[in-house]
Design a protein around this motif. Structure first.
Motif, PDB file in Angstrom:
ATOM      1  N   LYS A 133       0.826  -1.204   0.000  1.00 30.88           N
ATOM      2  CA  LYS A 133       0.000   0.000   0.000  1.00 30.88           C
ATOM      3  C   LYS A 133       0.871   1.268   0.000  1.00 30.88           C
ATOM      4  N   ASN A 134       0.350   2.299  -0.656  1.00 31.07           N
ATOM      5  CA  ASN A 134       0.953   3.624  -0.583  1.00 31.07           C
ATOM      6  C   ASN A 134       0.227   4.394   0.516  1.00 31.07           C
ATOM      7  N   MET A 176      -4.959   6.793   2.872  1.00 34.70           N
ATOM      8  CA  MET A 176      -4.664   8.143   3.354  1.00 34.70           C
ATOM      9  C   MET A 176      -5.186   8.305   4.777  1.00 34.70           C
ATOM     10  N   LEU A 212      -0.252   7.627   2.891  1.00 35.05           N
ATOM     11  CA  LEU A 212      -0.014   9.069   2.997  1.00 35.05           C
ATOM     12  C   LEU A 212      -0.555   9.565   4.328  1.00 35.05           C
ATOM     13  N   GLY A 247      -6.514   8.292  -6.545  1.00 30.99           N
ATOM     14  CA  GLY A 247      -6.451   7.182  -5.617  1.00 30.99           C
ATOM     15  C   GLY A 247      -6.767   5.866  -6.304  1.00 30.99           C
ATOM     16  N   ASP A 248      -6.149   4.773  -5.822  1.00 31.20           N
ATOM     17  CA  ASP A 248      -6.418   3.457  -6.396  1.00 31.20           C
ATOM     18  C   ASP A 248      -6.534   2.433  -5.267  1.00 31.20           C
ATOM     19  N   ARG A 307       2.072  13.580  -6.276  1.00 27.84           N
ATOM     20  CA  ARG A 307       1.552  12.641  -7.287  1.00 27.84           C
ATOM     21  C   ARG A 307       2.565  12.426  -8.402  1.00 27.84           C
ATOM     22  N   ASN A 312      -4.484   0.599  -3.921  1.00 24.43           N
ATOM     23  CA  ASN A 312      -3.350   0.566  -2.996  1.00 24.43           C
ATOM     24  C   ASN A 312      -3.168   1.891  -2.241  1.00 24.43           C
ATOM     25  N   THR A 313      -4.106   2.812  -2.377  1.00 24.06           N
ATOM     26  CA  THR A 313      -4.000   4.102  -1.693  1.00 24.06           C
ATOM     27  C   THR A 313      -4.626   4.030  -0.307  1.00 24.06           C
ATOM     28  N   MET A 361       4.410   9.339  -6.147  1.00 22.01           N
ATOM     29  CA  MET A 361       3.443   8.276  -6.404  1.00 22.01           C
ATOM     30  C   MET A 361       3.669   7.613  -7.757  1.00 22.01           C
ATOM     31  N   TYR A 386      -8.121  14.867  -4.817  1.00 20.57           N
ATOM     32  CA  TYR A 386      -6.943  14.026  -5.079  1.00 20.57           C
ATOM     33  C   TYR A 386      -7.316  12.551  -5.051  1.00 20.57           C
ATOM     34  N   LEU A 387      -8.038  12.133  -4.022  1.00 15.18           N
ATOM     35  CA  LEU A 387      -8.411  10.714  -3.903  1.00 15.18           C
ATOM     36  C   LEU A 387      -9.321  10.283  -5.046  1.00 15.18           C
TER      37      LEU A 387
END
Length: 561
Positions: A250-251, A488, A253, A482-483, A398, A485-486, A402, A477-478
């Protein structure tokens, strides 16, 4: 008898040397004495909180003044003046501390700490320079120093002048002091007040001095207590492969929204507009496949000192003073950033407020990459304090972090909602920002500081608009980038200052976790947080220092230590 041997005539009672002072000199002398009395009265009875500074607050009898007059009357005339000057100098120093309290209550909703809070002078100067320029900022700093020195000098001279006055009018002074002492003794047990919280029988100066001495003692004891707290880290030595396993791939933030406090979402004039953004954002994110859970954390700071909140959340200990912060970053306490790094994530920090190197970001937190206002390519205007608009910050992340391969953890500090909250950028096309020059007209045509401050209603209005902008930036932004793997986590660092949130405001800030993968939020289902971006008034409330360990427990294995 010759002129050479005639005795020299002595001046008589009617000569110029003994002539009564002119009316002008008498008026000036009386005026000087009255001003000296008023300055000393202010130093003795003025409350240390601006919200309590009313005319009736000065209609009081300071016991320190009565004692001081008695001492001066008992002293021999030859030592009365030096003692009065020394006492006046100490009273001047105490008055400076009282003025510092006023400023801290107005901005941070707490009194000034005489041991640790001097470190706020640097950030305060940087803020002023950001508003008026470097030169005028230094001029303002110089004026503050001159005023502080002048206050000590004039308070000392004022006490000295009053000492001379009571020495010349002993009988009347004794009678006056005796009468006031009787009134003080009668009223003190009753707590009689002409204005709330300000007893007529006053002892402000003594109480302030005692409180400051107690604070010094408490600060010294706190140093040892904090050292023990930092050392007691249950996650020290935890194997990296057992950390954060529930977030593999996962990314993540971690986003701090400047001044996003509980007052932003409830019990304020600006909360309905912000709540509407959160409600609409929840629905839009649900349509995009995201879900969210929200709660509250209690920040260690109020109105400022964002770095205390950042370090508290990342380290899992309560960093509520500058000493604790300095001690922490010079130690080896594990932070979320370092744990993510040890567990295989690439890490970065983006703090657009910084205009110089912030050493702890690499040496303590352990970020691989650090961005600030100097290295993100921004060529647009500043928006008062905010050097870079929030949307540009998120767009830079981004494009430069990202887009890289491999999971990443980053802390992002959004600053468009930093005081003075105007002028304010507006959301625009994500692909049309370029180097930020397109923000020029927004800064020039937006509401300016002089048009808003210090009108409280206008300040609260632009504060609410700034929070809406920051939240809309994250929601957009999301939705757009976002995908699966996002992940936040976004939260406030502290409440806004008392001009916005009020003197009765708490230290609580909203926090939300947003993810598209249901497995992520399933791991925090036991927290009892509210579904969506807006926390319920009854949502769980934790100390901000508790978040690190709760987060690690939810997404990794329990520590073996």
């Amino acid at each position: 008898m010759s002129l050479l041997t005639r005795p020299r005539q002595q001046p008589d009672e009617g000569s110029d040397d003994r002539r009564p002072p002119s009316p002008v000199r008498r008026v000036l002398a009386v005026t000087a004495t009255v001003l000296a009395f008023l300055l000393v009265l202010f130093a003795l009875v003025a409350p240390n909180d601006l919200s309590k500074l009313t005319p009736l607050a000065f209609v009081r009898i300071p016991v320190e003044g009565l004692v001081g007059v008695v001492v001066l009357l008992l002293l021999p005339s030859r030592v009365r003046k030096p003692v009065a000057i020394a006492a006046g100098g100490l009273l001047g120093v105490l008055t400076i501390l009282k003025l510092a309290d006023m400023g801290f209550y107005a901005s941070l909703n707490r009194p000034f700490d005489p041991v640790y809070d001097w470190t706020f002078l640097g950030p305060g100067l940087e803020f002023v320079q950001g508003e008026v320029g470097d030169f005028l900022g230094w001029v303002a700093a110089g004026l503050v120093i001159v005023v502080a020195i002048g206050l000590i000098v004039f308070t000392a001279l004022s006490v000295s002048r009053l000492g001379g006055f009571v020495g010349k009018h002993r009988t009347g002074t004794v009678r006056g002091v005796a009468l006031l002492a009787v009134i003080w003794l009668v009223l003190a047990p009753t707590g009689a007040q002409l204005t709330p919280g300000q007893p007529v029988a006053a002892s402000n100066a003594a109480a302030l001095a005692v409180n400051d001495l107690r604070q010094v003692s408490a600060d010294i004891r706190d140093q040892q207590a904090f050292a023990r707290e930092v050392d007691a880290d249950t996650y020290a030595g935890q194997a990296p492969d057992k950390l954060l396993s529930g977030l593999r791939g996962k990314n993540v933030l971690l986003v701090f929204v400047e001044s996003y406090g509980r007052s932003a979402v409830m019990n304020s004039s600006f909360a309905p507009g912000i709540d509407a953004v959160l409600d609409t954002g929840t629905k839009e994110l649900q349509q995009a496949g995201f879900a969210a859970k929200s709660g509250f954390l209690t920040s260690p700071t109020f109105g400022g000192g964002s770095w205390l909140a950042h370090s508290t959340l990342e380290s899992g200990v309560d960093v509520n003073t500058q000493y604790r912060y300095t001690s922490l970053i010079n130690g080896e306490r594990l932070t979320l950033a370092r744990m993510f790094k040890d567990a295989g994530w690439r890490t970065f920090a983006d703090d657009p407020a910084n205009t110089r190197d912030w050493v702890p970001e690499t040496q303590f937190y352990g970020y691989d990459s650090v961005y600030d206002s100097r290295n993100v390519g921004y060529q647009g205007p500043v928006f008062s304090y905010a050097t870079v608009p929030d949307q540009y910050t998120m767009n830079f992340v981004r494009q430069h972090e990202m887009a890289k391969t491999g999971p990443v953890f980053g802390e992002i500090d959004l600053i468009s909602s930093h005081v003075p909250w105007t002028p304010l950028p507006q959301l625009m096309d994500w692909n049309g920002m370029g180097d930020g020059s397109v923000f020029g007209p927004q800064a020039a045509n937006g509401k300016q500081v002089k048009d808003v401050w210090p009108d409280q209603a206008k300040v609260q209005e632009v504060y609410g608009e700034s929070i809406q902008y920051s939240l809309n930036t994250l929601i957009s932004y999301l939705k757009n980038f976002g995908d699966d793997n996002t992940v936040m986590v976004f939260l406030g660092d502290h409440q806004p200052g008392t001009l916005v949130s009020g003197t009765a405001a708490d230290h609580d800030v909203p926090i939300s976790i947003v993810a598209k993968d249901p497995a992520v939020l399933n791991r925090v289902a036991g927290w009892g947080w509210t579904d969506g971006l807006k926390p319920s008034p009854h949502a769980p409330l934790w100390p901000m220092s508790a978040f690190r360990d709760k987060f690690l427990a939810a997404f990794g294995e329990q520590p073996t230590r």
